[in-house]
Design an enzyme around this catalytic site. Structure first.
Site, PDB file in Angstrom:
ATOM      1  N   GLY A   1     -11.888 -14.873  -1.207  1.00  0.00           N
ATOM      2  CA  GLY A   1     -12.801 -14.514  -1.763  1.00  0.00           C
ATOM      3  C   GLY A   1     -14.104 -14.457  -1.090  1.00  0.00           C
TER       4      GLY A   1
ATOM      5  CG  ASP B   1      -6.227 -13.481  -6.169  1.00  0.00           C
ATOM      6  OD1 ASP B   1      -6.831 -12.469  -5.383  1.00  0.00           O
ATOM      7  OD2 ASP B   1      -4.860 -14.087  -6.719  1.00  0.00           O
TER       8      ASP B   1
ATOM      9  CG  ASP C   1      -0.221 -10.579 -13.726  1.00  0.00           C
ATOM     10  OD1 ASP C   1      -0.471  -9.523 -13.491  1.00  0.00           O
ATOM     11  OD2 ASP C   1       1.238 -10.814 -13.198  1.00  0.00           O
TER      12      ASP C   1
ATOM     13  CG  ASP D   1      -9.688  -5.946  -0.615  1.00  0.00           C
ATOM     14  OD1 ASP D   1      -8.969  -5.159  -0.468  1.00  0.00           O
ATOM     15  OD2 ASP D   1      -9.781  -6.980   0.541  1.00  0.00           O
TER      16      ASP D   1
ATOM     17  CE  LYS E   1      -6.109  -3.792  -0.381  1.00  0.00           C
ATOM     18  NZ  LYS E   1      -6.410  -5.683   0.243  1.00  0.00           N
TER      19      LYS E   1
HETATM   20  C1  LIG Z   1      -5.799  -8.732   0.076  1.00  0.00           C
HETATM   21  S1  LIG Z   1      -6.472  -9.758  -1.390  1.00  0.00           S
HETATM   22  C2  LIG Z   1      -8.545  -9.526  -1.192  1.00  0.00           C
HETATM   23  C3  LIG Z   1      -8.889 -10.365  -0.565  1.00  0.00           C
HETATM   24  C4  LIG Z   1     -10.361 -10.480  -0.908  1.00  0.00           C
HETATM   25  N1  LIG Z   1     -10.790  -9.363  -0.586  1.00  0.00           N
HETATM   26  C5  LIG Z   1     -10.939 -11.302  -0.431  1.00  0.00           C
HETATM   27  O1  LIG Z   1     -11.708 -11.006   0.525  1.00  0.00           O
HETATM   28  O2  LIG Z   1     -11.002 -12.940  -0.029  1.00  0.00           O
HETATM   29  C6  LIG Z   1      -5.649  -8.855  -2.349  1.00  0.00           C
HETATM   30  C7  LIG Z   1      -5.160  -9.991  -3.843  1.00  0.00           C
HETATM   31  O3  LIG Z   1      -4.838  -9.909  -4.676  1.00  0.00           O
HETATM   32  C8  LIG Z   1      -3.757 -10.753  -6.189  1.00  0.00           C
HETATM   33  N2  LIG Z   1      -2.929 -10.449  -6.586  1.00  0.00           N
HETATM   34  C9  LIG Z   1      -2.067  -9.285  -6.353  1.00  0.00           C
HETATM   35  N3  LIG Z   1      -1.161  -9.123  -7.108  1.00  0.00           N
HETATM   36  C10 LIG Z   1      -1.871  -9.605  -8.598  1.00  0.00           C
HETATM   37  C11 LIG Z   1      -1.820  -9.836  -9.763  1.00  0.00           C
HETATM   38  N4  LIG Z   1      -1.415  -9.749 -10.914  1.00  0.00           N
HETATM   39  N5  LIG Z   1      -3.475 -10.365 -10.519  1.00  0.00           N
HETATM   40  C12 LIG Z   1      -3.701 -10.756  -9.943  1.00  0.00           C
HETATM   41  N6  LIG Z   1      -3.829 -10.800  -8.759  1.00  0.00           N
HETATM   42  C13 LIG Z   1      -3.477  -9.973  -8.030  1.00  0.00           C
HETATM   43  C14 LIG Z   1      -3.128 -11.376  -4.051  1.00  0.00           C
HETATM   44  O4  LIG Z   1      -3.350 -12.493  -5.090  1.00  0.00           O
HETATM   45  C15 LIG Z   1      -4.254 -11.076  -3.373  1.00  0.00           C
HETATM   46  O5  LIG Z   1      -5.086 -12.660  -3.741  1.00  0.00           O
END
Ligand SMILES: C[S@@+](CC[C@H](N)C(=O)[O-])C[C@H]1O[C@@H](n2cnc3c(N)ncnc32)[C@H](O)[C@@H]1O
Length: 188
Positions: A48, A66, A83, A101, A141
């Site tokens: 977050g 997320d 998801d 992200d 990203k």
């Molecule tokens: C790099 S992190 C994000 C960090 C966030 N921007 C922050 O500043 O705290 C990427 C996120 O993508 C989520 N993610 C990956 N696949 C996903 C999906 N199918 N649906 C939702 N979220 C997903 C992961 O759980 C992870 O928390």
């Protein structure tokens, strides 16, 4: 000291949940994507730190999605543990800004990881096309791989301004890159 340690420590000191906040802050300083009173959708928001940054920028509301728990509690933040491949977008309303992200868990196989990243980022773009207001802004990203140019080309079709950008705080070994898109045009 390595750069990664610098941003990790800086995030801790400044009360941010992740070092990735400095990527968003750098991008926003340069491209002015998020403004006061904007309504923001944050795809792949956990833990977050981007939500924290948006709240500091005095947005009106942040909706986060997320598969993992978010660690921010604020009355301007609503979290959905979902998801993105299984979400129902009805009743979400429109947003001034969509941030993504989102990233897959990495396997160590660069081709597989970049292909998974592409699928997730493409899905984030599909969602964006349904919920972004006319003239709104989008940040996404992607891990650079062979599909990256095609995502950039697709996004360019719907925005007045679109370019890729690698923030300073990105680790040098990382293949991640951000696509910045401003001025959404629904009809193309
Ligand atoms: C790099 S992190 C994000 C960090 C966030 N921007 C922050 O500043 O705290 C990427 C996120 O993508 C989520 N993610 C990956 N696949 C996903 C999906 N199918 N649906 C939702 N979220 C997903 C992961 O759980 C992870 O928390």
């Amino acid at each position: 000291m390595e750069r990664k340690d610098f941003y990790f420590r800086k995030a801790k000191e400044e009360g941010y949940l992740a070092r990735s906040v400095y990527k968003l802050l750098e991008i926003n300083k340069k491209y002015n994507l998020i403004r006061k009173e904007d309504r923001v959708l944050d795809i792949g928001c956990s833990p977050g730190s981007w939500v924290q940054a948006c709240l500091k920028l005095k947005v009106s509301e942040v909706i986060g999605i997320d598969i993992q728990e978010a660690k921010v509690e604020d009355n301007k933040f609503k979290f959905f543990k979902k998801d993105i491949n299984k979400i129902n977008l009805s009743n979400w309303g429109e947003f001034n800004v969509v941030l993504s992200d989102i990233a897959p868990s990495t396997s160590g196989n660069k081709d597989l990881d970049s292909s998974r990243s592409y699928e997730l980022s493409l899905k984030a773009f599909e969602i964006t096309k349904k919920v972004l207001k006319e003239n709104g802004n989008f940040l996404v990203k992607i891990f650079q791989g062979e599909e990256f140019p095609s995502l950039l080309t697709e996004i360019k079709k719907n925005f007045i301004f679109c370019k890729s950008f690698k923030p300073k705080s990105t680790r040098s070994s990382s293949k991640e890159i951000y696509i910045i898109a401003k001025g959404y045009r629904k009809a193309i």
